[in-house]
Design a protein around this motif. Structure first.
Motif, PDB file in Angstrom:
ATOM      1  N   VAL A 113     -54.815 -17.648 -88.204  1.00  0.00           N
ATOM      2  CA  VAL A 113     -55.602 -17.446 -87.197  1.00  0.00           C
ATOM      3  C   VAL A 113     -55.669 -16.544 -86.362  1.00  0.00           C
ATOM      4  O   VAL A 113     -56.319 -15.994 -85.930  1.00  0.00           O
ATOM      5  CB  VAL A 113     -54.708 -18.570 -86.703  1.00  0.00           C
ATOM      6  CG1 VAL A 113     -55.006 -18.351 -84.466  1.00  0.00           C
ATOM      7  CG2 VAL A 113     -54.943 -20.018 -86.421  1.00  0.00           C
ATOM      8  N   VAL A 114     -54.645 -15.798 -86.651  1.00  0.00           N
ATOM      9  CA  VAL A 114     -53.982 -14.184 -86.779  1.00  0.00           C
ATOM     10  C   VAL A 114     -55.072 -13.191 -87.694  1.00  0.00           C
ATOM     11  O   VAL A 114     -56.244 -12.584 -86.750  1.00  0.00           O
ATOM     12  CB  VAL A 114     -52.719 -13.831 -86.808  1.00  0.00           C
ATOM     13  CG1 VAL A 114     -52.968 -12.498 -86.650  1.00  0.00           C
ATOM     14  CG2 VAL A 114     -52.315 -14.543 -86.376  1.00  0.00           C
ATOM     15  N   GLY A 115     -55.795 -13.642 -87.973  1.00  0.00           N
ATOM     16  CA  GLY A 115     -56.249 -12.877 -89.296  1.00  0.00           C
ATOM     17  C   GLY A 115     -57.726 -13.235 -88.079  1.00  0.00           C
ATOM     18  O   GLY A 115     -58.802 -12.305 -88.420  1.00  0.00           O
ATOM     19  N   HIS A 126     -56.645 -22.849 -79.247  1.00  0.00           N
ATOM     20  CA  HIS A 126     -56.410 -23.903 -78.488  1.00  0.00           C
ATOM     21  C   HIS A 126     -56.164 -25.296 -79.855  1.00  0.00           C
ATOM     22  O   HIS A 126     -55.313 -26.128 -79.381  1.00  0.00           O
ATOM     23  CB  HIS A 126     -56.984 -24.868 -77.368  1.00  0.00           C
ATOM     24  CG  HIS A 126     -57.321 -23.622 -75.884  1.00  0.00           C
ATOM     25  ND1 HIS A 126     -56.090 -24.233 -75.226  1.00  0.00           N
ATOM     26  CD2 HIS A 126     -57.610 -22.876 -75.428  1.00  0.00           C
ATOM     27  CE1 HIS A 126     -56.167 -22.954 -73.832  1.00  0.00           C
ATOM     28  NE2 HIS A 126     -57.542 -22.301 -74.496  1.00  0.00           N
ATOM     29  N   VAL A 127     -56.798 -25.230 -80.396  1.00  0.00           N
ATOM     30  CA  VAL A 127     -57.181 -26.551 -81.373  1.00  0.00           C
ATOM     31  C   VAL A 127     -55.864 -25.796 -82.853  1.00  0.00           C
ATOM     32  O   VAL A 127     -55.581 -27.126 -82.645  1.00  0.00           O
ATOM     33  CB  VAL A 127     -58.464 -25.844 -82.669  1.00  0.00           C
ATOM     34  CG1 VAL A 127     -58.161 -26.647 -83.976  1.00  0.00           C
ATOM     35  CG2 VAL A 127     -59.472 -26.259 -81.855  1.00  0.00           C
ATOM     36  N   LEU A 162     -50.527 -27.873 -84.311  1.00  0.00           N
ATOM     37  CA  LEU A 162     -49.098 -28.307 -84.346  1.00  0.00           C
ATOM     38  C   LEU A 162     -48.325 -29.259 -82.758  1.00  0.00           C
ATOM     39  O   LEU A 162     -47.225 -29.623 -83.473  1.00  0.00           O
ATOM     40  CB  LEU A 162     -48.446 -26.786 -83.654  1.00  0.00           C
ATOM     41  CG  LEU A 162     -48.469 -25.973 -85.085  1.00  0.00           C
ATOM     42  CD1 LEU A 162     -48.775 -24.383 -84.178  1.00  0.00           C
ATOM     43  CD2 LEU A 162     -47.926 -25.282 -86.313  1.00  0.00           C
ATOM     44  N   GLU A 163     -48.740 -28.819 -82.104  1.00  0.00           N
ATOM     45  CA  GLU A 163     -48.017 -29.936 -81.352  1.00  0.00           C
ATOM     46  C   GLU A 163     -48.359 -31.784 -81.049  1.00  0.00           C
ATOM     47  O   GLU A 163     -47.397 -32.113 -80.953  1.00  0.00           O
ATOM     48  CB  GLU A 163     -48.582 -29.855 -79.442  1.00  0.00           C
ATOM     49  CG  GLU A 163     -48.135 -28.739 -79.206  1.00  0.00           C
ATOM     50  CD  GLU A 163     -48.351 -27.672 -77.960  1.00  0.00           C
ATOM     51  OE1 GLU A 163     -49.210 -28.801 -77.154  1.00  0.00           O
ATOM     52  OE2 GLU A 163     -48.093 -26.663 -77.706  1.00  0.00           O
ATOM     53  N   ARG A 164     -49.476 -31.882 -81.850  1.00  0.00           N
ATOM     54  CA  ARG A 164     -49.422 -33.379 -82.037  1.00  0.00           C
ATOM     55  C   ARG A 164     -49.019 -33.749 -83.658  1.00  0.00           C
ATOM     56  O   ARG A 164     -49.165 -34.881 -83.637  1.00  0.00           O
ATOM     57  CB  ARG A 164     -51.301 -33.192 -81.528  1.00  0.00           C
ATOM     58  CG  ARG A 164     -51.312 -33.323 -80.247  1.00  0.00           C
ATOM     59  CD  ARG A 164     -50.693 -34.295 -79.153  1.00  0.00           C
ATOM     60  NE  ARG A 164     -51.578 -35.175 -79.010  1.00  0.00           N
ATOM     61  CZ  ARG A 164     -51.486 -36.255 -78.271  1.00  0.00           C
ATOM     62  NH1 ARG A 164     -50.121 -35.219 -76.804  1.00  0.00           N
ATOM     63  NH2 ARG A 164     -51.866 -37.417 -78.135  1.00  0.00           N
ATOM     64  N   GLY A 165     -49.388 -33.207 -83.966  1.00  0.00           N
ATOM     65  CA  GLY A 165     -48.489 -33.571 -85.486  1.00  0.00           C
ATOM     66  C   GLY A 165     -49.764 -34.078 -86.254  1.00  0.00           C
ATOM     67  O   GLY A 165     -49.337 -33.947 -87.519  1.00  0.00           O
ATOM     68  N   GLY A 166     -51.046 -32.794 -86.324  1.00  0.00           N
ATOM     69  CA  GLY A 166     -52.265 -33.234 -86.912  1.00  0.00           C
ATOM     70  C   GLY A 166     -53.499 -33.477 -86.337  1.00  0.00           C
ATOM     71  O   GLY A 166     -52.967 -32.764 -84.935  1.00  0.00           O
ATOM     72  N   ARG A 205     -58.322 -30.072 -74.804  1.00  0.00           N
ATOM     73  CA  ARG A 205     -58.009 -28.823 -74.299  1.00  0.00           C
ATOM     74  C   ARG A 205     -59.045 -28.041 -74.336  1.00  0.00           C
ATOM     75  O   ARG A 205     -58.722 -26.961 -73.402  1.00  0.00           O
ATOM     76  CB  ARG A 205     -56.962 -28.561 -75.320  1.00  0.00           C
ATOM     77  CG  ARG A 205     -55.575 -29.145 -75.674  1.00  0.00           C
ATOM     78  CD  ARG A 205     -55.213 -28.626 -76.860  1.00  0.00           C
ATOM     79  NE  ARG A 205     -54.050 -29.522 -76.750  1.00  0.00           N
ATOM     80  CZ  ARG A 205     -52.531 -29.045 -76.428  1.00  0.00           C
ATOM     81  NH1 ARG A 205     -52.457 -27.653 -77.195  1.00  0.00           N
ATOM     82  NH2 ARG A 205     -51.418 -29.955 -77.365  1.00  0.00           N
ATOM     83  N   LEU A 206     -59.969 -27.750 -74.722  1.00  0.00           N
ATOM     84  CA  LEU A 206     -61.290 -27.288 -74.721  1.00  0.00           C
ATOM     85  C   LEU A 206     -61.568 -27.533 -73.592  1.00  0.00           C
ATOM     86  O   LEU A 206     -62.049 -26.473 -72.860  1.00  0.00           O
ATOM     87  CB  LEU A 206     -62.271 -27.567 -75.656  1.00  0.00           C
ATOM     88  CG  LEU A 206     -61.496 -27.411 -77.671  1.00  0.00           C
ATOM     89  CD1 LEU A 206     -62.565 -27.143 -78.199  1.00  0.00           C
ATOM     90  CD2 LEU A 206     -61.141 -25.540 -76.893  1.00  0.00           C
TER      91      LEU A 206
END
Length: 151
Positions: A11-13, A65-66, A71-75, A84-85
């Motif tokens: 994500v950072v890259g 957002h993805v 992370l928050e939903r565990g999958g 979210r979008l």
């Protein structure tokens, strides 16, 4: 390197590459070298084309957002990602592709031949479909082996 570290790196890259390329995204070929004829001489991180230096584009904003959803939903939770979008699009981001905006705010109403209808009901126009972050291939830290060459 564990899975979370690899995901954060992807994500950072992607965000760094997106921010570096954003000022040149819709410009002509060779625009970077016209602006910076001596690579590494300085000034490359200056923004331009409507973007501040290091500013996140719509591609990076959607990728974050993805990632947060994963992370928050565990999958993978597609309804959560879509919600979210939709909230992101409703906040009127600085940049959003026409097709992405149409899908997230009004539903995808295709008019045929690779075009979507945009605009208010009284002032509707047909515009060409655009590419969005969902069509770009980034390394997948969850499924790409660590020793696989990156594209």
């Amino acid at each position: 390197m564990n899975l979370v570290q690899r995901a954060v790196g992807a994500v950072v890259g992607s965000a760094v590459g997106d921010a570096l390329g954003a000022p040149f995204e819709f410009g002509p070929a060779g625009a970077f070298f016209s602006r910076f004829p001596v690579p590494g001489a300085g000034g490359e991180m200056s923004g331009g084309g409507g973007w501040d230096a290091g500013e996140a584009t719509d591609d990076t904003q959607m990728a974050v957002h993805v990632a947060e959803s994963l992370l928050e939903r565990g999958g993978l939770d597609l309804p959560d990602i879509f919600a979210r979008l939709q909230r992101w699009a409703a906040d009127q981001p600085k940049d959003i592709g026409l097709q992405t905006e149409d899908v997230l705010t009004r539903g995808n109403r295709r008019t045929g031949r690779g075009r979507v209808r945009t605009g208010s009901d009284s002032n509707r126009v047909d515009r060409p479909l655009t590419r969005s972050a969902t069509r770009k291939r980034r390394p997948n830290p969850a499924s790409d082996p660590p020793d696989r060459p990156r594209s």
